[in-house]
Structures are given as structure tokens and as C-alpha cells.
Design an enzyme around this catalytic site. Structure first.
Site, PDB file in Angstrom:
ATOM      1  N   ASP A  41      15.159 -12.644  93.866  1.00  0.00           N
ATOM      2  CA  ASP A  41      16.230 -11.700  93.532  1.00  0.00           C
ATOM      3  C   ASP A  41      17.044 -12.153  92.326  1.00  0.00           C
ATOM      4  OD1 ASP A  41      17.260 -13.831  95.059  1.00  0.00           O
ATOM      5  OD2 ASP A  41      17.572 -12.585  96.813  1.00  0.00           O
TER       6      ASP A  41
ATOM      7  N   ASN B   4      23.907 -12.602 107.926  1.00  0.00           N
ATOM      8  CA  ASN B   4      23.758 -11.259 108.503  1.00  0.00           C
ATOM      9  C   ASN B   4      22.288 -10.905 108.741  1.00  0.00           C
ATOM     10  OD1 ASN B   4      22.768 -10.833 105.945  1.00  0.00           O
ATOM     11  ND2 ASN B   4      24.119  -9.124 105.436  1.00  0.00           N
TER      12      ASN B   4
ATOM     13  N   HIS C 178      19.788 -11.161 106.487  1.00  0.00           N
ATOM     14  CA  HIS C 178      18.996 -10.683 105.348  1.00  0.00           C
ATOM     15  C   HIS C 178      17.979 -11.728 104.898  1.00  0.00           C
ATOM     16  CE1 HIS C 178      22.210 -12.118 102.178  1.00  0.00           C
ATOM     17  NE2 HIS C 178      21.296 -13.053 102.328  1.00  0.00           N
TER      18      HIS C 178
ATOM     19  N   GLU D 101      19.363  -6.159 103.070  1.00  0.00           N
ATOM     20  CA  GLU D 101      20.491  -6.176 103.991  1.00  0.00           C
ATOM     21  C   GLU D 101      20.164  -5.375 105.254  1.00  0.00           C
ATOM     22  OE1 GLU D 101      22.621  -8.234 103.163  1.00  0.00           O
ATOM     23  OE2 GLU D 101      23.662  -7.861 101.289  1.00  0.00           O
TER      24      GLU D 101
HETATM   25  C1  F6R Z   1      18.499 -16.123  97.756  1.00  0.00           C
HETATM   26  C2  F6R Z   1      18.269 -15.147  98.805  1.00  0.00           C
HETATM   27  C3  F6R Z   1      19.124 -15.078 100.022  1.00  0.00           C
HETATM   28  C4  F6R Z   1      19.524 -16.448 100.579  1.00  0.00           C
HETATM   29  C5  F6R Z   1      20.437 -16.287 101.781  1.00  0.00           C
HETATM   30  C6  F6R Z   1      20.900 -17.614 102.335  1.00  0.00           C
HETATM   31  O1  F6R Z   1      17.563 -15.993  96.722  1.00  0.00           O
HETATM   32  O2  F6R Z   1      17.406 -14.362  98.648  1.00  0.00           O
HETATM   33  O3  F6R Z   1      18.425 -14.364 101.026  1.00  0.00           O
HETATM   34  O4  F6R Z   1      18.381 -17.158 100.936  1.00  0.00           O
HETATM   35  O5  F6R Z   1      21.561 -15.526 101.437  1.00  0.00           O
HETATM   36  O6  F6R Z   1      21.721 -18.235 101.395  1.00  0.00           O
HETATM   37  P1  F6R Z   1      22.221 -19.736 101.588  1.00  0.00           P
HETATM   38  O7  F6R Z   1      21.008 -20.593 101.515  1.00  0.00           O
HETATM   39  O8  F6R Z   1      23.155 -19.976 100.428  1.00  0.00           O
HETATM   40  O9  F6R Z   1      22.882 -19.801 102.914  1.00  0.00           O
END
Ligand code: F6R
Length: 243
Positions: free
Chosen positions: A67, A136, A138, A143
Site C-alpha cells: 500500500d 481493527n 485490516h 478495512e
Molecule cells: C502496512 C499495512 C498495514 C499494517 C497494519 C499493522 O503496509 O498494510 O496493514 O500491517 O496496520 O501495522 P503495525 O505493524 O504498525 O501495527
């Protein structure tokens, strides 16, 4: 879905790095799907160390990131392109032209997403996709929603994700409300998935992912349907699992 619980996050991260290293050793021309955020940082440090020791070689590897924020260019300090450069790519020998991250500055975001999926398909799909897990539920920036998304698309970030990721934006830096993300179908086409979740703030999302019904309101639960998904958890993230 193979779920492994480790006493701490360091061990879960070491296990993830070993799986990625094993993938690259097995197939030096692997196509890797990569993630940003806090979770991959120790994994990337371990991969960098393995590269320095000569255990793995990235010269034939191709990468696609999950992303990118809409409106942030590669030089923006909060862009995922910059994050990847600083935390992985500038420390290893993956060729710059083998690195792919959605272009958050694209004029036509839909065309950018379609081209991104087409490029992954032309590369033979992802051999291994590394995932973190949002609090959450995702994966990528898919989402919680009424239906599972399919291909890569432009998503409006949820209020919780905006709150959770605010920490990456320095005081006063405005945070984009939208991102380009690989869709659930794009992720599910990866031949292997390695998801890492650490910390008690992920425990409810982990329970929904592993023990809940497959439900687009818990996007990671779709991984129950993947034929080769490995879930690496620390004890805190696994603390609400009952089975
Ligand atoms: C990042 C991504 C997100 C993160 C997720 C967890 O490229 O796609 O899905 O993996 O938000 O983020 P952290 O590791 O910061 O808790």
C-alpha cells in the site's frame, strides 16, 4: 492456517525472517509482497543482517508493497516508499527497478491500481506476502466492510486506522485520508502468506482472524481460506485465543 505462538515478538519476527529467507534461498528470483508499519521493522533488520552475513542474496528478487498513501510522493518522509527505502531497500541489494510500490501521486488512481495488479500477475503472482494486522483486523488497508474487496483500489481509511497510524506523522504533518492498497483478492493470490501480529492491542483482531467466522468485518479472517498461510504471534497477541 498454521498458527505459531512465541513467547515474545523477537522470536515471532525471527521466525518470519527465516521463512522469507527460506523463500529466497529456495527461489532466488522470488516475488515478495512486503508490508510497512511497526511489525516488519525487526523482520527487516534480521533480513538485512542475513544479507550482510551472505546468507541470502536479493539481486534477483522482485518486490511489491501492499500500500501507499494517496498524495504522498516517494520523497515524502511519511510515504511508504520512503519507509521501505530507509528500513530495507537501501541496506540490501534488491535492484531499484525491481521495487514496486503503488504511486500515491498517480493522476488516475484506478488505472494505477489496475496496472499494479496486472504487473503482479505478469510477474507470476507473489511467491510470499508478508502481512501485519491492523488492530481493527485490516490487512493491507482493507478495512472492515460489508463485503470483501477484490483487486487493488483506493480506500478511505477508517477512523481507527487514522488514529493508529497518526504516530508515524510528525507533529503538524497532515495525514492523508486515502490510500492505495492491494485488495483482498490480490493478497489471496499470493502462493504463501506470512502474517505477524504482536502486542495485546492486536489480540481481539487475532481472535477474529483465527477463531471467528470468515467475515468482511474482520478482513484478516479470509486468511482461513488460504491454502498456505502461516500466522506468527507473540503471547500477548495470542492471549484471547481459546483453542
Ligand atoms: C502496512 C499495512 C498495514 C499494517 C497494519 C499493522 O503496509 O498494510 O496493514 O500491517 O496496520 O501495522 P503495525 O505493524 O504498525 O501495527
Amino acid at each position: 492456517m498454521n498458527v505459531c505462538v512465541y513467547p515474545n515478538g523477537d522470536l515471532a519476527s525471527a521466525a518470519a525472517a527465516m521463512l522469507i529467507a527460506g523463500q529466497v534461498i529456495d527461489k532466488p528470483g522470488s516475488v515478495l509482497g512486503l508490508a510497512t508499519g511497526s511489525t516488519p521493522l525487526p523482520i527487516y533488520r534480521e533480513l538485512i543482517a542475513m544479507w550482510h552475513r551472505g546468507v541470502i542474496d536479493f539481486k534477483n528478487v522482485t518486490t511489491y508493497n501492499l500500500d501507499e498513501y494517496v498524495g504522498l510522493g516517494p520523497d515524502h518522509p511519511c510515504s511508504y516508499r520512503r519507509f521501505m527505502q530507509e528500513n530495507l531497500f537501501s541496506h540490501i541489494n534488491v535492484p531499484q527497478d525491481s521495487i514496486h510500490i503503488p504511486n500515491g501521486l498517480a493522476q488516475d488512481l484506478d488505472a494505477e491500481c489496475a496496472a499494479y495488479d496486472a504487473a503482479i500477475a505478469a510477474a507470476g503472482q507473489l511467491d510470499l506476502q508478508l502481512l501485519g494486522l491492523g488492530a481493527n483486523g485490516h490487512i493491507g488497508f482493507n478495512e472492515p466492510a460489508a463485503v470483501f474487496t477484490t483487486h487493488s483500489y483506493c480506500v478511505k481509511l477508517s477512523a481507527q486506522t487514522l488514529r493508529d497510524n497518526r504516530r508515524f506523522f510528525e507533529d503538524g504533518a497532515s495525514m492523508p485520508s486515502h490510500a492505495l492498497t492491494m485488495g483482498i483478492a490480490s493478497i489471496m493470490q499470493a502462493k504463501r502468506i506470512v502474517l505477524v501480529a504482536t502486542g495485546g492491542n492486536k489480540a481481539a483482531a487475532v481472535r477474529a482472524m483465527v477463531e471467528g467466522p470468515v467475515d468482511p468485518m474482520a478482513p484478516a479472517s479470509i486468511l482461513q481460506m488460504h491454502r498456505h498461510a502461516t500466522i506468527l504471534l507473540d503471547a500477548d497477541a495470542a492471549s484471547l485465543l481459546s483453542r
